[in-house]
Design a protein around this motif. Structure first.
Motif, PDB file in Angstrom:
ATOM      1  N   ARG A 188       0.835  -1.199   0.000  1.00 63.14           N
ATOM      2  CA  ARG A 188       0.000   0.000   0.000  1.00 63.14           C
ATOM      3  C   ARG A 188       0.873   1.253   0.000  1.00 63.14           C
ATOM      4  NH1 ARG A 188      -5.327  -0.769   1.052  1.00 63.14           N
ATOM      5  NH2 ARG A 188      -5.941  -2.867   1.774  1.00 63.14           N
ATOM      6  N   GLY A 189       0.332   2.329  -0.521  1.00 61.65           N
ATOM      7  CA  GLY A 189       1.050   3.593  -0.502  1.00 61.65           C
ATOM      8  C   GLY A 189       0.886   4.351  -1.803  1.00 61.65           C
ATOM      9  N   ASP A 190       1.355   5.577  -1.807  1.00 59.82           N
ATOM     10  CA  ASP A 190       1.269   6.420  -2.997  1.00 59.82           C
ATOM     11  C   ASP A 190       2.207   5.913  -4.081  1.00 59.82           C
ATOM     12  OD1 ASP A 190      -0.554   8.046  -1.698  1.00 59.82           O
ATOM     13  OD2 ASP A 190       0.990   9.424  -0.957  1.00 59.82           O
ATOM     14  N   ARG A 191       1.735   6.002  -5.304  1.00 58.18           N
ATOM     15  CA  ARG A 191       2.497   5.554  -6.448  1.00 58.18           C
ATOM     16  C   ARG A 191       2.822   6.720  -7.366  1.00 58.18           C
ATOM     17  NH1 ARG A 191      -0.082   1.619  -4.262  1.00 58.18           N
ATOM     18  NH2 ARG A 191       0.458  -0.555  -4.674  1.00 58.18           N
ATOM     19  N   SER A 192       3.928   6.609  -8.074  1.00 62.56           N
ATOM     20  CA  SER A 192       4.249   7.613  -9.077  1.00 62.56           C
ATOM     21  C   SER A 192       3.174   7.597 -10.153  1.00 62.56           C
ATOM     22  CB  SER A 192       5.626   7.320  -9.695  1.00 62.56           C
ATOM     23  OG  SER A 192       6.634   7.395  -8.715  1.00 62.56           O
ATOM     24  N   ASP A 301      13.259  16.108  -2.938  1.00 55.28           N
ATOM     25  CA  ASP A 301      12.101  16.838  -3.457  1.00 55.28           C
ATOM     26  C   ASP A 301      12.366  17.491  -4.809  1.00 55.28           C
ATOM     27  OD1 ASP A 301      10.743  16.176  -1.159  1.00 55.28           O
ATOM     28  OD2 ASP A 301      11.083  18.111  -0.175  1.00 55.28           O
ATOM     29  N   GLY A 302      13.604  17.460  -5.285  1.00 57.51           N
ATOM     30  CA  GLY A 302      13.919  18.176  -6.515  1.00 57.51           C
ATOM     31  C   GLY A 302      13.814  19.668  -6.326  1.00 57.51           C
ATOM     32  N   ARG A 303      14.339  20.142  -5.184  1.00 56.79           N
ATOM     33  CA  ARG A 303      14.306  21.583  -4.868  1.00 56.79           C
ATOM     34  C   ARG A 303      15.701  22.042  -4.442  1.00 56.79           C
ATOM     35  NH1 ARG A 303      10.293  24.972  -6.167  1.00 56.79           N
ATOM     36  NH2 ARG A 303      10.499  26.119  -4.199  1.00 56.79           N
ATOM     37  N   THR A 304      16.712  21.584  -5.153  1.00 52.87           N
ATOM     38  CA  THR A 304      18.085  21.973  -4.811  1.00 52.87           C
ATOM     39  C   THR A 304      18.466  23.330  -5.391  1.00 52.87           C
ATOM     40  OG1 THR A 304      19.104  20.965  -6.774  1.00 52.87           O
ATOM     41  CG2 THR A 304      18.778  19.544  -4.835  1.00 52.87           C
ATOM     42  N   GLY A 305      17.672  23.836  -6.333  1.00 54.40           N
ATOM     43  CA  GLY A 305      18.030  25.069  -7.032  1.00 54.40           C
ATOM     44  C   GLY A 305      18.990  24.838  -8.181  1.00 54.40           C
ATOM     45  N   LEU A 306      19.331  23.596  -8.446  1.00 60.51           N
ATOM     46  CA  LEU A 306      20.177  23.225  -9.582  1.00 60.51           C
ATOM     47  C   LEU A 306      19.273  22.488 -10.578  1.00 60.51           C
ATOM     48  CD1 LEU A 306      23.119  22.065  -7.369  1.00 60.51           C
ATOM     49  CD2 LEU A 306      23.191  24.025  -8.912  1.00 60.51           C
ATOM     50  N   ARG A 314      12.724  14.884 -10.123  1.00 56.47           N
ATOM     51  CA  ARG A 314      11.284  14.942 -10.376  1.00 56.47           C
ATOM     52  C   ARG A 314      10.860  13.917 -11.424  1.00 56.47           C
ATOM     53  NH1 ARG A 314       9.575  21.318  -9.971  1.00 56.47           N
ATOM     54  NH2 ARG A 314      11.156  21.935  -8.441  1.00 56.47           N
ATOM     55  N   GLN A 315      11.735  13.601 -12.357  1.00 58.73           N
ATOM     56  CA  GLN A 315      11.439  12.502 -13.264  1.00 58.73           C
ATOM     57  C   GLN A 315      11.291  11.203 -12.474  1.00 58.73           C
ATOM     58  OE1 GLN A 315      14.457  11.334 -16.159  1.00 58.73           O
ATOM     59  NE2 GLN A 315      12.905  10.495 -17.519  1.00 58.73           N
ATOM     60  N   LEU A 316      12.185  10.984 -11.530  1.00 62.82           N
ATOM     61  CA  LEU A 316      12.102   9.799 -10.681  1.00 62.82           C
ATOM     62  C   LEU A 316      10.777   9.751  -9.936  1.00 62.82           C
ATOM     63  CD1 LEU A 316      13.348   7.332  -9.235  1.00 62.82           C
ATOM     64  CD2 LEU A 316      14.430   8.937  -7.639  1.00 62.82           C
ATOM     65  N   ALA A 317      10.372  10.865  -9.341  1.00 63.83           N
ATOM     66  CA  ALA A 317       9.126  10.905  -8.580  1.00 63.83           C
ATOM     67  C   ALA A 317       7.912  10.705  -9.475  1.00 63.83           C
ATOM     68  CB  ALA A 317       9.014  12.235  -7.837  1.00 63.83           C
ATOM     69  N   ARG A 318       7.983  11.196 -10.706  1.00 66.28           N
ATOM     70  CA  ARG A 318       6.834  11.112 -11.605  1.00 66.28           C
ATOM     71  C   ARG A 318       6.732   9.747 -12.274  1.00 66.28           C
ATOM     72  NH1 ARG A 318       6.334  14.954 -16.858  1.00 66.28           N
ATOM     73  NH2 ARG A 318       6.698  16.583 -15.275  1.00 66.28           N
ATOM     74  N   PHE A 349      16.426   5.655  -4.057  1.00 64.99           N
ATOM     75  CA  PHE A 349      16.190   4.999  -5.337  1.00 64.99           C
ATOM     76  C   PHE A 349      15.405   3.702  -5.132  1.00 64.99           C
ATOM     77  CE2 PHE A 349      19.362   6.684  -8.706  1.00 64.99           C
ATOM     78  CZ  PHE A 349      19.008   7.990  -8.411  1.00 64.99           C
ATOM     79  N   VAL A 350      15.728   2.947  -4.093  1.00 62.33           N
ATOM     80  CA  VAL A 350      14.965   1.737  -3.786  1.00 62.33           C
ATOM     81  C   VAL A 350      13.501   2.081  -3.528  1.00 62.33           C
ATOM     82  CG1 VAL A 350      14.605  -0.045  -2.011  1.00 62.33           C
ATOM     83  CG2 VAL A 350      16.878   0.334  -2.956  1.00 62.33           C
ATOM     84  N   ASP A 351      13.259   3.199  -2.888  1.00 66.37           N
ATOM     85  CA  ASP A 351      11.890   3.594  -2.561  1.00 66.37           C
ATOM     86  C   ASP A 351      11.053   3.876  -3.806  1.00 66.37           C
ATOM     87  OD1 ASP A 351      12.434   3.369   0.125  1.00 66.37           O
ATOM     88  OD2 ASP A 351      12.773   5.513   0.434  1.00 66.37           O
ATOM     89  N   LEU A 352      11.678   4.325  -4.898  1.00 63.59           N
ATOM     90  CA  LEU A 352      10.906   4.803  -6.040  1.00 63.59           C
ATOM     91  C   LEU A 352      11.168   4.071  -7.355  1.00 63.59           C
ATOM     92  CD1 LEU A 352      11.025   8.673  -5.446  1.00 63.59           C
ATOM     93  CD2 LEU A 352       9.092   7.136  -5.094  1.00 63.59           C
ATOM     94  N   LEU A 353      12.367   3.601  -7.587  1.00 61.69           N
ATOM     95  CA  LEU A 353      12.708   3.046  -8.895  1.00 61.69           C
ATOM     96  C   LEU A 353      11.989   1.724  -9.182  1.00 61.69           C
ATOM     97  CD1 LEU A 353      16.572   3.462  -9.386  1.00 61.69           C
ATOM     98  CD2 LEU A 353      14.763   4.523 -10.753  1.00 61.69           C
ATOM     99  N   LEU A 354      11.473   1.597 -10.399  1.00 56.63           N
ATOM    100  CA  LEU A 354      10.973   0.302 -10.852  1.00 56.63           C
ATOM    101  C   LEU A 354      12.119  -0.685 -11.045  1.00 56.63           C
ATOM    102  CD1 LEU A 354       8.380   1.449 -13.561  1.00 56.63           C
ATOM    103  CD2 LEU A 354       7.878   0.589 -11.262  1.00 56.63           C
TER     104      LEU A 354
END
Length: 449
Positions: A188-192, A301-306, A314-318, A349-354
């Motif tokens: 269970r949990g939120d998915r990209s 969060d993809g908020r490093t300013g770079l 953000r590609q990873l999260a999406r 990466f383990v948390d999000l990557l397929l």
């Protein structure tokens, strides 16, 4: 006398070029295709919503392919060896066929099965790899090779088995099959929101499309972030929806791509020999990593300013996936510029990557950190230079960082240089680190300045 075997599917969720399935069908009159939702995995740190979705789709697709051949996928849930034993007893099986993997968990799984079962457990080491771990060893002795270039030469010279087709028909004894799991029934949990579809059918469709459109230009395009011309086959290789041997044997697959597949086998043989490398430095550099929850969260969060870093995150999260060049850039920023522990990045990466393959994910992170097999362990990159080289138009950044979509040209990579009145409209942060200063800090910590 009729003989029966159980085929225990793990990370080999396909019917084409699956030596484990092929051998069982060849050697036995009846075959029971089985997948166990193992409590040891479901309750562990590796089970995550994105991969649960991909797994559920892959199992449904595998079941459909097996049904087309007169069988079907039997689903069980619980302690692996108990569930396999019950199926073996229910159908009177004489053998269990299973694919060997490279991780310590896989080795333990096979050992547990052999201790728990009174029938032969037949392991197949050629289902998940082109060249299995242990096949290539150093000429001077040792259990694995630590230099990729030398490994690759030996890997390229190895004899390869023939590519197997899918069984035309599979006779299966009567047994309750169980229900195919839904994603929430696995984790269970939120998915990209934009995950690739799972399964062998989707894998072969994506492979065919890539061969038609981009495979021939792989050497020129694979680092081009905006072109998005890589195969995107890594999730299918991770779950075994596609055979790596069949892939490198396909007409139109160029040598540069084959070399990338070889890296998977290289990392697998390192992990098989050094299973503790998932948590311990393969080669310690005496690092005393910084701790900064603020920097780590900004990176996640993809908020490093770079912008190029934020686009990758953000590609990873999406999508539950990230371009290979972007993985290198975001990894470098975390472990060398911010000097945060590589294990933090590997876990995210383990948390999000397929495609969070244990060997590839771990050893790629260690390579970036300079604690793995890279001989140039203190190498540093300039993030701005990487962005200009691999996303010169800025289209990759604009695709994934909507705050910057209206910034024209390469200025998108340096939004902090824009006029103040423009910057105030962007809702985009200033950089959390001066890259040159961060890199110097890393080199000082390593005693290399």
């Amino acid at each position: 006398m009729t003989s029966t075997a159980v085929v225990l599917f793990t990370r080999d969720l396909r019917v084409r070029d699956n030596p484990t399935l092929w051998q069982a069908v060849h050697d036995h009159d009846r075959v029971v295709p089985l997948f166990v939702l193992d409590d040891g995995i479901l309750g562990g740190d590796f089970n995550r919503p994105n991969r649960a979705t991909f797994l559920a789709e892959s199992l449904a697709d595998l079941d459909a392919s097996l049904r087309d051949r007169g069988a079907g996928l039997v689903i069980r849930r619980g302690r692996l060896e108990r569930e396999v034993r019950e199926v073996v007893q229910a159908v009177g099986a004489e053998a269990v066929h299973v694919s060997f993997d490279a991780s310590g968990f896989s080795s333990t799984r096979v050992r547990r099965l052999r201790e728990a079962l009174d029938v032969e457990v037949v392991g197949h080491d050629d289902t998940l790899f082109v060249v299995p771990p242990g096949r290539v060893t150093p000429s001077g002795g040792g259990d694995h090779m630590s230099v990729f270039s030398a490994y690759y030469r030996r890997w390229s010279d190895q004899h390869r088995r023939p590519v197997h087709g899918a069984p035309r028909a599979i006779e299966m004894p009567r047994i309750a099959r169980g229900k195919l799991p839904k994603p929430d029934g696995i984790c269970r949990g939120d998915r990209s929101p934009d995950l690739a579809a799972g399964g062998e059918t989707a894998a072969r469709s994506r492979l065919a499309a890539w061969l038609r459109a981009d495979a021939a230009d792989y050497a020129e395009k694979h680092d081009d972030l905006a072109a998005d011309a890589t195969s995107r086959l890594s999730p299918y290789l991770h779950f075994g929806c596609l055979s790596p041997l069949e892939l490198v044997s396909r007409q139109g697959v160029v040598g540069d791509f084959v070399r990338q597949v070889a890296w998977r086998d290289f990392h697998a043989q390192v992990l098989a020999a050094r299973p503790g490398s998932t948590q311990r430095d393969y080669r310690s550099r005496g690092d005393r990593w910084r701790r900064s929850d603020r920097d780590l969260q900004a990176w996640k969060d993809g908020r490093t300013g770079l912008p190029v870093v934020d686009a990758g995150m953000r590609q990873l999260a999406r999508e539950g996936w990230m371009h290979n060049r972007a993985r290198l850039i975001v990894g470098h920023l975390l472990v060398k510029t911010l000097y945060l522990d590589w294990r933090l990045g590997a876990q995210h990466f383990v948390d999000l990557l397929l495609d969070a393959d244990t060997g590839n994910n771990t050893m790629n992170w260690q390579w970036v950190a300079g604690t793995g097999t890279d001989s140039r362990f203190n190498r540093t990159y300039n993030v701005d230079s990487q962005a200009k080289r691999y996303d010169p138009s800025g289209d990759y950044v604009r695709r994934y960082v909507p705050e910057l979509r209206d910034v024209e040209g390469p200025a998108v990579h340096r939004p902090w240089t824009l006029p103040d009145d423009v910057r105030r409209t962007l809702d985009y942060p200033d950089p959390i680190v001066d890259v040159a200063e961060g890199n110097r800090r890393f080199l000082h910590a390593r005693g290399a300045d």
